[in-house]
Design an enzyme around this catalytic site. Structure first.
Site, PDB file in Angstrom:
ATOM      1  CB  SER A 119      -0.884   0.000   1.248  1.00  0.00           C
ATOM      2  OG  SER A 119      -1.442   1.279   1.458  1.00  0.00           O
ATOM      3  CE1 TYR A 143      -6.161   4.141  -1.579  1.00  0.00           C
ATOM      4  CE2 TYR A 143      -4.566   4.072   0.195  1.00  0.00           C
ATOM      5  CZ  TYR A 143      -5.763   3.672  -0.349  1.00  0.00           C
ATOM      6  OH  TYR A 143      -6.560   2.806   0.339  1.00  0.00           O
ATOM      7  CB  THR A 169      -6.641   2.112  -4.784  1.00  0.00           C
ATOM      8  OG1 THR A 169      -5.894   0.899  -4.615  1.00  0.00           O
ATOM      9  CG2 THR A 169      -7.955   2.012  -4.015  1.00  0.00           C
ATOM     10  NE  ARG A 178     -13.111   3.453   5.515  1.00  0.00           N
ATOM     11  CZ  ARG A 178     -11.903   3.184   5.023  1.00  0.00           C
ATOM     12  NH1 ARG A 178     -10.892   3.012   5.860  1.00  0.00           N
ATOM     13  NH2 ARG A 178     -11.699   3.088   3.730  1.00  0.00           N
ATOM     14  CE  LYS A 251      -7.687  -3.217  -3.694  1.00  0.00           C
ATOM     15  NZ  LYS A 251      -8.137  -2.266  -2.689  1.00  0.00           N
ATOM     16  CG  HIS A 275     -11.236   0.067  -0.089  1.00  0.00           C
ATOM     17  ND1 HIS A 275     -10.382   0.700  -0.950  1.00  0.00           N
ATOM     18  CD2 HIS A 275     -10.649   0.152   1.133  1.00  0.00           C
ATOM     19  CE1 HIS A 275      -9.326   1.151  -0.287  1.00  0.00           C
ATOM     20  NE2 HIS A 275      -9.453   0.822   0.982  1.00  0.00           N
ATOM     21  NE  ARG A 278     -10.873  -0.798   5.218  1.00  0.00           N
ATOM     22  CZ  ARG A 278     -10.631  -0.976   6.503  1.00  0.00           C
ATOM     23  NH1 ARG A 278     -11.270  -1.911   7.165  1.00  0.00           N
ATOM     24  NH2 ARG A 278      -9.741  -0.238   7.129  1.00  0.00           N
ATOM     25  CG  ASP A 306     -10.252  -6.831  -3.153  1.00  0.00           C
ATOM     26  OD1 ASP A 306     -11.352  -6.247  -3.041  1.00  0.00           O
ATOM     27  OD2 ASP A 306      -9.163  -6.226  -3.119  1.00  0.00           O
ATOM     28  CB  SER A 307     -14.693  -7.057  -1.655  1.00  0.00           C
ATOM     29  OG  SER A 307     -13.875  -5.909  -1.859  1.00  0.00           O
ATOM     30  N   GLY A 308     -14.373  -9.939   0.473  1.00  0.00           N
ATOM     31  CA  GLY A 308     -15.182 -11.001   1.059  1.00  0.00           C
ATOM     32  C   GLY A 308     -14.581 -12.389   0.996  1.00  0.00           C
ATOM     33  N   GLY A 329      -7.767  -9.645   2.047  1.00  0.00           N
ATOM     34  CA  GLY A 329      -7.417  -8.527   2.917  1.00  0.00           C
ATOM     35  C   GLY A 329      -7.438  -8.891   4.393  1.00  0.00           C
TER      36      GLY A 329
END
Ligand code: FNR
Length: 378
Positions: A119, A143, A169, A178, A251, A275, A278, A306-308, A329
């Site tokens: 990252s 980023y 991303t 959040r 992403k 993400h 998120r 991704d995610s889950g 993740g």
């Protein structure tokens, strides 16, 4: 086999890898601040739940007598040969979870030959993590900074340090609402743990009078100034292409039209991701977004997902729906919290073994054998 044989001698694995139990024991270990930094989602966490529900609606239909006793898990993604269609998703400021942070993750990933995606928000520098990664495959997550010179410098450093692919991303041009992090005023995030502080990268030092350790608020402001809130356009991807001579994937893609645009603008792939729930509360489960994106661009570029992802079965499902590989993740982040390098390795090896067994027992010898006919939808 290893676990079974060790069990004969009375030894049990260092910690559970049952997904729910792993999360619970990480919660016990970490305390609320760091735990919620990892576990939390945007808003009501509806998207975190939607990610899991999407997997629950898809079922594997096992096939028998298919000679699947010997399997080959390897795949080639963006020109990198991987031992399995799995990689570690970019997770920021890992020193919150363990003092060794990304260094531990890089070492564990390298031991297994699984790519780590570093990252931009790393607790350790691009070069330090590269050194820890050694010969291991590594990709760099960007980023996208508002300052083109910083952007070019990050890309240059990543290439020189041996990161082969770039993951841009797009879904986090500012942090979402959040509640868990807001309730704690982001303090665990800001403080990190032990002596390692988040934002140790030189990019955050530029323009600071003192070191980030001495003046953390200024370092954070520098982050905000560099990374949030300025509109970017599809045309500006040309800048990234100009400064990165390896493959680039976008992403955070959830819509087929955005995937088509990625291809139109010369990208080498997309990561279908929300993400980990998120960013946009109430968004579509990431697995639900996958089929239309595969249909739109799967023949032209690599579609990652991704995610889950929590289990081997989840990996089978995502691949059967057309993903070339998946990123994981939170599970490895919990492994990191449990025991640094050893913890990440344990989570990863367990996930790979689970995938291997589920692939074989459902009648498939390799990822290439998987297609939508391996599944039933409820
Ligand atoms: C993330 N994610 C993320 N993504 C990214 O591109 N850059 C980053 O710095 C981070 N940081 C980060 C921190 C933490 C604690 C989490 C849990 C996630 C998102 C990550 O790459 C990935 O998309 C999700 O984690 C995938 O969902 P699961 O596997 O956690 O359900």
């Amino acid at each position: 086999n290893e676990i079974y044989l060790q069990g004969l001698g009375g030894a049990v694995p260092p910690f559970t890898t049952d997904p729910d139990a792993l999360e619970q024991s990480a919660r016990d270990r970490l305390g609320p601040g760091p735990f919620w930094y990892v576990a939390g989602g945007a808003g009501s966490s509806a998207t975190v739940r939607a990610n899991r529900e999407a997997f629950d609606r898809v079922r594997i239909v096992p096939r028998m007598l298919t000679n699947a006793t010997e399997r080959h898990l390897g795949v080639t993604v963006l020109g990198t040969e991987l031992p399995a269609p799995v990689m570690l998703a970019p997770v920021g400021v890992q020193s919150i979870l363990h003092p060794d942070g990304e260094l531990a993750t890089a070492r564990a990933a390298a031991e297994l030959g699984v790519p780590m995606v570093l990252s931009t928000a790393s607790s350790h520098t691009i070069e330090e993590v590269a050194e820890a990664s050694g010969d291991g495959p590594r990709w760099y997550q960007l980023y996208w900074p508002n300052d083109p010179d910083v952007c070019a410098s990050l890309l240059d450093r990543a290439r020189k340090a041996g990161y082969t692919a770039l993951v841009v991303t797009l879904d986090t041009w500012t942090l979402a609402w959040r509640p868990h992090d807001l309730d704690q005023a982001y303090l665990p995030f800001l403080r990190g743990v032990g002596t390692a502080i988040p934002f140790s990268d030189p990019v955050f030092r530029a323009g600071l009078q003192k070191s980030p350790e001495e003046d953390l608020p200024m370092a954070i402001l520098r982050w905000v100034q560099l990374f949030t809130g300025t509109d970017k356009s599809w045309d500006q991807l040309a800048f990234l292409r100009e400064h990165w001579d390896g493959p680039i994937v976008l992403k955070g893609i959830q819509h087929a039209d955005d995937a088509r645009k990625a291809v139109e603008y010369g990208m080498d792939g997309v990561v279908v991701s929300n993400h980990g729930g998120r960013q946009v509360d109430g968004a579509v489960g990431s697995l639900d977004a996958l089929p239309s994106i595969v249909e739109a661009v799967g023949e032209q570029v690599d579609v990652l997902f991704d995610s889950g992802i929590r289990t081997g079965a989840d990996i089978v499902k995502a691949l059967a729906l057309g993903a070339k590989a998946v990123m994981v993740g939170r599970p490895f982040a919990y492994g990191l919290a449990h025991g640094g390098q050893v913890g990440v390795k344990h989570v990863l090896r367990s996930l790979l073994a689970d995938f291997d067994l589920t692939l074989g027992l459902s009648g498939h010898r390799s990822p290439a054998d998987l297609g939508p006919d391996a599944l039933r939808f409820s």
